[in-house]
Structures are given as C-alpha cells and as structure tokens.
Write a protein that holds these residues in place. Structure first.
Motif, PDB file in Angstrom:
ATOM      1  N   GLY A 219      30.103  21.477  40.322  1.00  0.00           N
ATOM      2  CA  GLY A 219      31.384  21.808  40.929  1.00  0.00           C
ATOM      3  C   GLY A 219      31.857  23.231  40.687  1.00  0.00           C
ATOM      4  O   GLY A 219      32.867  23.656  41.248  1.00  0.00           O
ATOM      5  N   SER A 220      31.132  23.994  39.858  1.00  0.00           N
ATOM      6  CA  SER A 220      31.613  25.331  39.468  1.00  0.00           C
ATOM      7  C   SER A 220      31.726  26.281  40.651  1.00  0.00           C
ATOM      8  O   SER A 220      32.719  27.018  40.769  1.00  0.00           O
ATOM      9  N   ALA A 221      30.724  26.309  41.502  1.00  0.00           N
ATOM     10  CA  ALA A 221      30.751  27.238  42.634  1.00  0.00           C
ATOM     11  C   ALA A 221      31.932  26.949  43.543  1.00  0.00           C
ATOM     12  O   ALA A 221      32.630  27.871  43.991  1.00  0.00           O
ATOM     13  N   GLU A 222      32.201  25.670  43.817  1.00  0.00           N
ATOM     14  CA  GLU A 222      33.324  25.294  44.684  1.00  0.00           C
ATOM     15  C   GLU A 222      34.656  25.664  44.035  1.00  0.00           C
ATOM     16  O   GLU A 222      35.580  26.155  44.698  1.00  0.00           O
ATOM     17  N   ARG A 223      34.782  25.444  42.728  1.00  0.00           N
ATOM     18  CA  ARG A 223      36.033  25.775  42.042  1.00  0.00           C
ATOM     19  C   ARG A 223      36.263  27.276  42.029  1.00  0.00           C
ATOM     20  O   ARG A 223      37.387  27.749  42.204  1.00  0.00           O
ATOM     21  N   ARG A 224      35.198  28.021  41.846  1.00  0.00           N
ATOM     22  CA  ARG A 224      35.292  29.486  41.830  1.00  0.00           C
ATOM     23  C   ARG A 224      35.752  30.005  43.193  1.00  0.00           C
ATOM     24  O   ARG A 224      36.633  30.868  43.281  1.00  0.00           O
ATOM     25  N   ARG A 225      35.144  29.479  44.252  1.00  0.00           N
ATOM     26  CA  ARG A 225      35.527  29.912  45.606  1.00  0.00           C
ATOM     27  C   ARG A 225      36.983  29.555  45.898  1.00  0.00           C
ATOM     28  O   ARG A 225      37.723  30.346  46.493  1.00  0.00           O
ATOM     29  N   ALA A 226      37.396  28.364  45.483  1.00  0.00           N
ATOM     30  CA  ALA A 226      38.763  27.921  45.747  1.00  0.00           C
ATOM     31  C   ALA A 226      39.779  28.766  44.981  1.00  0.00           C
ATOM     32  O   ALA A 226      40.866  29.072  45.499  1.00  0.00           O
ATOM     33  N   TYR A 227      39.433  29.154  43.767  1.00  0.00           N
ATOM     34  CA  TYR A 227      40.333  30.026  42.985  1.00  0.00           C
ATOM     35  C   TYR A 227      40.512  31.359  43.697  1.00  0.00           C
ATOM     36  O   TYR A 227      41.643  31.850  43.870  1.00  0.00           O
ATOM     37  N   ARG A 228      39.407  31.970  44.106  1.00  0.00           N
ATOM     38  CA  ARG A 228      39.492  33.265  44.773  1.00  0.00           C
ATOM     39  C   ARG A 228      40.305  33.165  46.060  1.00  0.00           C
ATOM     40  O   ARG A 228      41.140  34.036  46.359  1.00  0.00           O
ATOM     41  N   ALA A 229      40.065  32.098  46.826  1.00  0.00           N
ATOM     42  CA  ALA A 229      40.797  31.924  48.082  1.00  0.00           C
ATOM     43  C   ALA A 229      42.285  31.751  47.819  1.00  0.00           C
ATOM     44  O   ALA A 229      43.134  32.303  48.546  1.00  0.00           O
ATOM     45  N   ALA A 230      42.641  31.008  46.772  1.00  0.00           N
ATOM     46  CA  ALA A 230      44.052  30.775  46.455  1.00  0.00           C
ATOM     47  C   ALA A 230      44.737  32.065  46.003  1.00  0.00           C
ATOM     48  O   ALA A 230      45.889  32.332  46.378  1.00  0.00           O
ATOM     49  N   MET A 231      44.045  32.873  45.211  1.00  0.00           N
ATOM     50  CA  MET A 231      44.635  34.146  44.772  1.00  0.00           C
ATOM     51  C   MET A 231      44.902  35.052  45.974  1.00  0.00           C
ATOM     52  O   MET A 231      45.960  35.695  46.066  1.00  0.00           O
ATOM     53  N   ARG A 232      43.964  35.082  46.912  1.00  0.00           N
ATOM     54  CA  ARG A 232      44.174  35.905  48.118  1.00  0.00           C
ATOM     55  C   ARG A 232      45.329  35.352  48.954  1.00  0.00           C
ATOM     56  O   ARG A 232      46.143  36.107  49.472  1.00  0.00           O
ATOM     57  N   ARG A 233      45.372  34.027  49.068  1.00  0.00           N
ATOM     58  CA  ARG A 233      46.410  33.399  49.891  1.00  0.00           C
ATOM     59  C   ARG A 233      47.806  33.678  49.346  1.00  0.00           C
ATOM     60  O   ARG A 233      48.776  33.807  50.114  1.00  0.00           O
ATOM     61  N   HIS A 234      47.924  33.784  48.038  1.00  0.00           N
ATOM     62  CA  HIS A 234      49.231  34.036  47.420  1.00  0.00           C
ATOM     63  C   HIS A 234      49.497  35.524  47.215  1.00  0.00           C
ATOM     64  O   HIS A 234      50.461  35.897  46.543  1.00  0.00           O
ATOM     65  N   GLY A 235      48.656  36.382  47.807  1.00  0.00           N
ATOM     66  CA  GLY A 235      48.868  37.814  47.702  1.00  0.00           C
ATOM     67  C   GLY A 235      48.605  38.369  46.314  1.00  0.00           C
ATOM     68  O   GLY A 235      49.213  39.373  45.920  1.00  0.00           O
ATOM     69  N   LEU A 236      47.686  37.741  45.597  1.00  0.00           N
ATOM     70  CA  LEU A 236      47.407  38.138  44.216  1.00  0.00           C
ATOM     71  C   LEU A 236      45.999  38.700  44.051  1.00  0.00           C
ATOM     72  O   LEU A 236      45.406  38.610  42.973  1.00  0.00           O
ATOM     73  N   THR A 237      45.466  39.279  45.109  1.00  0.00           N
ATOM     74  CA  THR A 237      44.093  39.792  45.061  1.00  0.00           C
ATOM     75  C   THR A 237      43.898  40.812  43.940  1.00  0.00           C
ATOM     76  O   THR A 237      42.854  40.833  43.278  1.00  0.00           O
ATOM     77  N   SER A 238      44.909  41.631  43.693  1.00  0.00           N
ATOM     78  CA  SER A 238      44.777  42.659  42.655  1.00  0.00           C
ATOM     79  C   SER A 238      44.689  42.056  41.258  1.00  0.00           C
ATOM     80  O   SER A 238      44.222  42.719  40.317  1.00  0.00           O
ATOM     81  N   GLU A 239      45.142  40.812  41.099  1.00  0.00           N
ATOM     82  CA  GLU A 239      45.106  40.149  39.791  1.00  0.00           C
ATOM     83  C   GLU A 239      43.897  39.221  39.647  1.00  0.00           C
ATOM     84  O   GLU A 239      43.692  38.617  38.591  1.00  0.00           O
TER      85      GLU A 239
END
Length: 331
Positions: free
Chosen positions: A183-203
């Motif tokens: 499940g690690s790859a899916e969780r990693r992708r979902a984290y990155r997508a969520a950070m971008r969605r919330h405008g937190l790409t820089s963090e």
C-alpha cells in the motif's frame, strides 16, 4: 487401526467406519472402539486420509514476521477457514527467508490455495504463482496477474487523514513512506495529490522509510537533528503505518516533544498496537476481519472454479481520531 481392531475384537474396516462417522456400527461397538483407541493413544491421521482422497483441506498463509496488522489478519482468517472446513498453515517471510521460500514451503505441504499477506514480489512472479495454484494477495493491488486481491482504498484513507489535519490548521505536513511495503506507493501518491489539492505544494515532503518502528525512530532523530540545526519541526506527520508511527512517538517522548501540542502524528492500519498506549494513536482503520473473510472466500471460489477472471475488492477505510492529533499550536 489394526491394533485398535485387534484389541476391540472387530474388523479393521469397522474401525474405519467408526472413525469416519459413517453408519454401519452399533452404538455399543462404536463406544468400545473409541474407548480402546483412547486407551492405546491412537488418533486418526486426518491429513493422510485427506491426501488419500486427493485433498488436503489446508489453506496456506504467508505472513511477515513482526507486522502487527498481519497478525490481526491471521487471527481473522482462522475462524473463516474453520467455518468452511479448512485448516490453516502459516509460513513466515523473515530476514534470511524470502517470500519465494515461504510460498514454496506452503506448496510443499500441499496447501490447496495460498493467501499472501502484504506480498512485495514482482507482478510476474505473482502471476506465475497464480497459474500454479489458487492465490489471493491481501493489502496490495496486482493488476495483470492471475491473482485475486483484497485491499483497502489507500487513497481514500490518506485523503481522510489530510482533510483532518488541514481542518486542524496544519500546513507543514510530512509523510514518512513505507518503501516497498504493501500500500505504500498508493499512500505516497495520495499524500502528494492531497498536498497539491490544498495548495501546499511548497510544503510537500516525503521521507523515505519502511513499515517498522526503527524507521520511525530514525525519522524522529533526523527531524530532531534538523530542529537543533535551526529548522522547525513539521506540525504534523503521516506515518506509513502504525509501527512507524510508534517509533516516531517513542523518539519524541524521549526528547520531550509534546504530541499533539507540538507535532501531530497519524498512523495507518489501526492494528492492535494503536490501542496499547497511554495516548491512543490517530490512525486509519483497515477492517482486518472483512479483509480476511474476502480473502478466504476468494480462495474457496477459485478452488471451485479455476477459470474465474481475477477479482479485486477495495474496502472502505475509516479515520479513527484519538489522542495523537490536534490543532496547530499558535505561539
């Protein structure tokens, strides 16, 4: 059986009838045969009887040593297999004993089907195994392989965590991933997508890790070293699983870091470990019982019909909020 027959004064065939529970022996004779068998310590060899009929009625389960959530899965597999008249044989994947060897041991003991808990073998290897015997992978998607799979919707679980943390005011949210763990790859992708969605790409920050306490301890020490060098701690950490989260909490506790006042920590799995703390771990629950039931059912159905197309079920996760997550501290 010949010894029982001689001492009970009956034929060997009659002893066989008694032990198979078939009609043909009177109640008095049945009781005498069972009493004699008990006296001389005879027990029917059920495995030999099944093999003589071309069946083992045994379900093989590959498990990784020290993975607490897999222990929860094994505990849930036993009653479901028992309900269907199957015994369970475990084979461990451990340091010095890889998955291939663990699986071959199960096949060598004539298991009719195998359930792989958190396999990380290449898809091609899993596909080859699926062509040899009925195979179910738990905790991992295996598209393109002749293998049934049962897993939690990893993306939904991570999205629930991220919504929870963002609502609490967190922006510096770090993810410690699980490397090649299930499940690690899916969780990693979902984290990155969520950070971008919330405008937190820089963090956005993914720290390579594993599904172990040592990985959490190492990450905690790294973050503390960075703090000592002048960089502030993140306000929240999503660990790859509960074991990793436990390692983080141990390191922070020793360093006097306030959780969740200074740093919120969230795990994944809701294994029994998450309850064994003075402060319960906020985590994502995977339903071990439901996963086990689906896995056993898939294995049985494939034994009945080997021509079935590979099936996949993604179960719903649930965020469980406990004491390790809280609002951002406003200094």
């Amino acid at each position: 059986m010949a010894d029982v027959a001689a001492k009970a004064g009956v034929s060997r065939a009659l002893v066989s009838i008694v032990f198979r529970g078939q009609p043909g022996a009177g109640e008095e004779t049945r009781e005498r045969v069972l009493r004699v068998a008990d006296e001389i310590g005879y027990r029917p060899d059920n495995a030999a009887q099944l093999l003589a009929r071309g069946r083992s009625r045994t379900l093989g389960v590959m498990v990784t040593v020290h993975q607490s959530f897999q222990a929860d899965l094994v505990e849930a597999i036993y009653p479901e297999a028992d309900r269907l008249g199957y015994e369970v044989l475990l084979s461990a994947n451990a340091p010095g004993r890889d998955e291939a060897r663990a699986v071959e041991a199960l096949l060598g003991h004539r298991c009719e089907a195998v359930i792989l808990l958190g396999p990380d073998a290449p898809v091609a290897d899993l596909d080859a195994l699926g062509h040899r015997t009925a195979t179910v992978a738990v905790g991992r998607r295996v598209p393109g392989a002749r293998v049934d799979s049962v897993h939690t919707s990893e993306g939904k679980g991570v999205r629930q965590v991220m919504e929870h943390l963002v609502e609490l005011g967190h922006r510096r949210i770090v993810h410690v991933d699980g490397g090649r763990g299930p499940g690690s790859a899916e969780r990693r992708r979902a984290y990155r997508a969520a950070m971008r969605r919330h405008g937190l790409t820089s963090e956005l920050c993914v720290i390579p890790g594993e599904h172990t306490e040592d990985s959490g301890i190492e990450t905690g020490r790294r973050l503390l070293a960075e703090r000592n060098a002048g960089r502030s701690l993140p306000t929240a950490i999503l660990a790859g699983n509960d074991r990793c989260a436990m390692g983080l909490l141990m390191t922070f506790a020793r360093a006097g870091v306030d959780v969740p006042g200074e740093v919120s920590v969230v795990g994944y799995d809701d294994s029994h470990l998450s309850h064994l703390m003075p402060v319960g771990l906020t985590t994502v629950r995977q339903d071990a019982v439901l996963m086990a039931e689906h896995a056993v059912r898939f294995a049985m159905e494939r034994l009945d019909n080997g021509e079935l197309d590979p099936r996949e079920v993604a179960l719903e996760p649930k965020l469980v909020v406990r004491g390790t997550s809280g609002p951002v501290r406003r200094d």
